[in-house]
Scaffold this active site. Sequence first.
Site, mmCIF file in Angstrom:
data_model
loop_
_atom_site.group_PDB
_atom_site.id
_atom_site.type_symbol
_atom_site.label_atom_id
_atom_site.label_comp_id
_atom_site.label_asym_id
_atom_site.label_seq_id
_atom_site.Cartn_x
_atom_site.Cartn_y
_atom_site.Cartn_z
ATOM 1 C CB CYS A 1 -0.959 0.091 1.312
ATOM 2 S SG CYS A 1 -1.910 1.716 1.473
ATOM 3 C CB CYS B 1 -3.478 2.418 -1.666
ATOM 4 S SG CYS B 1 -3.543 0.901 -1.116
ATOM 5 C CE LYS C 1 -5.100 4.061 -6.291
ATOM 6 N NZ LYS C 1 -5.364 2.642 -6.156
ATOM 7 C CE1 TYR D 1 -11.188 -2.053 -6.686
ATOM 8 C CE2 TYR D 1 -11.081 -4.344 -7.220
ATOM 9 C CZ TYR D 1 -11.760 -3.562 -6.741
ATOM 10 O OH TYR D 1 -12.712 -3.418 -5.840
ATOM 11 C CD GLU E 1 -7.017 1.754 -9.240
ATOM 12 O OE1 GLU E 1 -5.834 1.426 -8.633
ATOM 13 O OE2 GLU E 1 -7.931 2.015 -8.178
ATOM 14 C CG ASP F 1 -3.347 -8.033 -0.011
ATOM 15 O OD1 ASP F 1 -4.487 -7.803 0.330
ATOM 16 O OD2 ASP F 1 -2.822 -7.477 -1.065
ATOM 17 C CG HIS G 1 -29.048 23.000 -4.358
ATOM 18 N ND1 HIS G 1 -28.819 22.257 -5.528
ATOM 19 C CD2 HIS G 1 -29.230 24.188 -4.712
ATOM 20 C CE1 HIS G 1 -29.112 22.815 -6.430
ATOM 21 N NE2 HIS G 1 -29.314 23.970 -6.218
ATOM 22 C CD GLU H 1 -28.328 18.960 -4.721
ATOM 23 O OE1 GLU H 1 -29.429 19.375 -4.389
ATOM 24 O OE2 GLU H 1 -27.592 19.652 -5.421
#
Length: 467
Positions: free
Chosen positions: A48, A53, A56, A185, A189, A311, A444, A449
Amino acid sequence: MTSRRAGGYDYDLFVIGAGSAGVRAARLTAELGKRVAIAEESRVGGTCVLRGCVPKKLFVNAAHYAEAFGDAVGFGWRVEGVHFDWPTLTSNVAGDVSLLSSIYIRNLEKAGAEIIPSRAVLEDAHTVRLVAEHRTVTAEYILISVGGRPRRDLPIPGIEHVITSDEFFHLERLPKRVLIVGGSYIATEIASIFAGFGAETTIIHRGSEILRGFDNEVRHELCSALERRGITVMTNEELAGIAEAAGGGYIATLKSRATVAADQVLLAIGRHPNTAGLGLEKAGVTVDGTGSIKVDACSRTDAANIYAVGDVTGRLQFTPVAIREAAAFVQTVFEGRPTAVDYDNVPVAVFANPEVGSVGLSEEAARERHPSLDIYRSHFKPLPYRVAGRDERMLMKLVVDGETDRVLGCHFVGPNAAEMVQLVAIAVKMGATKADFDATTALHPTLAEEIVTMARPAERIRREAAE
Ligand code: NDP
């Protein structure tokens, strides 16, 4: 040489692998006053932090500027002369990654865990050999958190020319033409990052749709959005071979016999657990057909004092899940509270461009489990896009149980999808109903929303009992 034993074993806990899960378990256990050591053969931080992660997401942020500059023109900015420098990005990201790694080390040290910079392999259920230090140590409990690595095992000629996500962050220059193999993924990416920087990018995917496991509408939506950004997505296609091209780069031959010229071929076809050569057999730890360590709900392996998290166990391969497994391990073993991780309604995001965020059931998975569903859908142009001159829409979808009104799944494709899904995941996890969403006042003007203003279902699905 075997070290001297104090109190039966050298350590209460020996952790093999200092990624997110291993570091969390070591730190929490050391904070309980236990004697803890953690061995790492590479750098502290794991996939990671070092090659997943974190870098990336920074590359994703970098690539987004390309579109932001384009959008800015509609808002009156002049952006001529903008220039991107790959080495600046790679070196600044590497600096940030090193900083995070050093923070992990500092936190371990502060907690009182001993960091051992060595490969560690099991000699038996309580003994670990530290390869770099030519010695063995013993521990009452052992935690295996060695993670995984990208697969490179396609049996094709020229496979030695491919790179994976591991090498991606350290490329010396930005390739002009990139071929990416895979449809999940990492493929989407990294393709989005390359395309953002202007590389001619092709994805080849063996299936008919990318992002297996996601809601079908999400899969179509992302695929069309990637294509709109100039990425060529070739489905039902496989890599058959790679040869060096005379003028530099490579020629990839596909199963269909089509060829693709590329300066870089990147494989993103999943990951393998790092179990080879760990001495698992000597300790009585068994693996499944994919090489993942077999564990029970509390992460205990077939050896009573050895646990495995993250993992390497082949469960959900996400950092926050691995960290939860690590915390649950500490509760189970050192706090006397057997704890199993709850894998339901884990929010996930694909940091492609556009982003995907999902929590709960896809419509397809919900159809298999629930006879009656209401599907709510909003497909709208985000406010700034009109002024920016961008012809794109955001997708939001709610999958609702027609019998209980409970929101079973929530899916987003578009800007800030990941941030939105993290927040809405709380409601989904709590069992919120569509009526609860309706009772929430919209904020808003925001994109989010829309999730509380979908008045009528786009579809009502009612399966007859006899079916
Ligand atoms: P995944 O395991 O998610 O998917 C593998 C992809 O490669 C699928 O598209 C699969 O196709 C394809 N594939 C598998 N075998 C072959 C083959 N022999 N030939 C051609 N294609 C093949 O892999 P990733 O590498 O994308 O990611 C690994 C893991 O890392 C993921 O499981 C994810 O949990 C994690 N990750 C999470 C991220 C995030 O949270 N944003 C980011 C990056 C990684 P098919 O669909 O047909 O099986």
